[in-house]
Design an enzyme around this catalytic site. Structure first.
Site, PDB file in Angstrom:
ATOM      1  N   TYR A 133       0.832  -1.205   0.000  1.00  0.00           N
ATOM      2  CA  TYR A 133       0.000   0.000   0.000  1.00  0.00           C
ATOM      3  C   TYR A 133       0.865   1.253   0.000  1.00  0.00           C
ATOM      4  O   TYR A 133       0.613   2.199  -0.768  1.00  0.00           O
ATOM      5  CB  TYR A 133      -0.915  -0.007   1.223  1.00  0.00           C
ATOM      6  CG  TYR A 133      -1.841   1.185   1.287  1.00  0.00           C
ATOM      7  CD1 TYR A 133      -3.022   1.208   0.550  1.00  0.00           C
ATOM      8  CD2 TYR A 133      -1.534   2.298   2.073  1.00  0.00           C
ATOM      9  CE1 TYR A 133      -3.877   2.304   0.601  1.00  0.00           C
ATOM     10  CE2 TYR A 133      -2.375   3.394   2.126  1.00  0.00           C
ATOM     11  CZ  TYR A 133      -3.547   3.397   1.385  1.00  0.00           C
ATOM     12  OH  TYR A 133      -4.381   4.489   1.428  1.00  0.00           O
ATOM     13  N   LYS A 156       1.037   4.270  -2.942  1.00  0.00           N
ATOM     14  CA  LYS A 156       0.748   5.690  -2.733  1.00  0.00           C
ATOM     15  C   LYS A 156       1.966   6.570  -3.016  1.00  0.00           C
ATOM     16  O   LYS A 156       1.816   7.727  -3.429  1.00  0.00           O
ATOM     17  CB  LYS A 156       0.216   5.908  -1.321  1.00  0.00           C
ATOM     18  CG  LYS A 156      -1.174   5.284  -1.102  1.00  0.00           C
ATOM     19  CD  LYS A 156      -2.190   5.809  -2.114  1.00  0.00           C
ATOM     20  CE  LYS A 156      -3.593   5.278  -1.860  1.00  0.00           C
ATOM     21  NZ  LYS A 156      -4.586   5.814  -2.821  1.00  0.00           N
TER      22      LYS A 156
END
Length: 250
Positions: A154, A158
């Site tokens: 994750y 990002k």
């Protein structure tokens, strides 16, 4: 600060629920024609009913480039132009050390969080160029600015959104398209409420880490996106506006 988006056409991905829905509602309340896109058709169609006569739902998976092109084609067929896009769609993952993360999970996160933003901008930018410009806001995360254990796929996704935003912003600024990102921290959203209800001690742990002593609200996210989409931020290009109560600087 108040905003008006009369006669503007806005596309919000991942808008069936959560932060996307709140932002779509805020744009609609300020006069925009709003197109919401989501993979969850049932919830998405329910959401669009509350946005007024100038709102439509288009089913799409942002990880599918053809689907995102169809979304933009539908926007142009219905409204003739695309002025603003908030690329909000994203997924999270089960926390685990890197060596215990599966390749399938990594691929899923990258497909939605990174390819989804790329696919969205790839379809949106030509439509905006055709009408003289526009504004794109990409949803990143405070974790796109730092690292955290147990969330490596994750966090990587990002960080990638930050890079896509900055590079695309430089490529299209002179052609009238402003591209920026919002790096969002913990927000009082449906996902947060679910985590609080199902994970003992979660709320206390999260709040204890907040330098400002609280978490954010969906209205604060919507207001920031609308500011970036408005003429009030006309000199802001390639920026990442952080909404995390100070987490990124701890």
């Amino acid at each position: 600060m108040t905003f008006s988006f009369e006669d503007k056409v806005v596309l919000v991905t991942g808008a069936a629920a959560g932060l996307g829905r709140s932002t779509a509602e805020a744009f609609a309340a300020r006069g925009a024609k709003v197109v919401i896109s989501d993979i969850n058709e049932e919830v998405g169609r329910g959401t669009v009913k509350g946005l007024g006569d100038h709102a439509i739902f288009v089913h799409a998976d942002v990880a599918d480039p053809q689907a995102m092109q169809q979304v933009v084609d539908t926007v142009l067929e219905r409204f003739g132009r695309l002025d603003i896009a908030y690329n909000n769609a994203g997924v999270e993952l089960t926390p685990n050390p890197l060596a215990e993360q599966s390749l399938e999970e990594f691929d899923r996160v990258i497909a939605v969080n990174v390819l989804g933003v790329f696919n969205s901008m790839h379809a949106e930018i030509p439509a905006m160029l055709a009408s003289g410009g526009g504004v794109i806001v990409n949803a990143s995360s405070g974790l796109g600015l730092r690292g955290i254990p147990m969330q490596s796929p994750y966090v990587a996704s990002k960080h990638a959104v930050q890079g896509l935003t900055k590079s695309a912003a430089l490529e299209y600024a002179a052609q009238g398209i402003r591209i920026n990102a919002v790096a969002i921290g913990v927000i009082d959203s449906p996902l947060y409420k679910t985590a609080v209800a199902t994970t003992p001690g979660y709320k206390e742990r999260i709040w204890s880490r907040q330098p400002n002593g609280r978490i954010g609200t969906t209205d604060e996210v919507a207001d920031t996106v609308m500011w970036l989409a408005s003429d009030a931020s006309s000199y802001v290009v390639g920026a990442s506006i952080t909404l995390d109560g100070g987490q990124a600087v701890t």
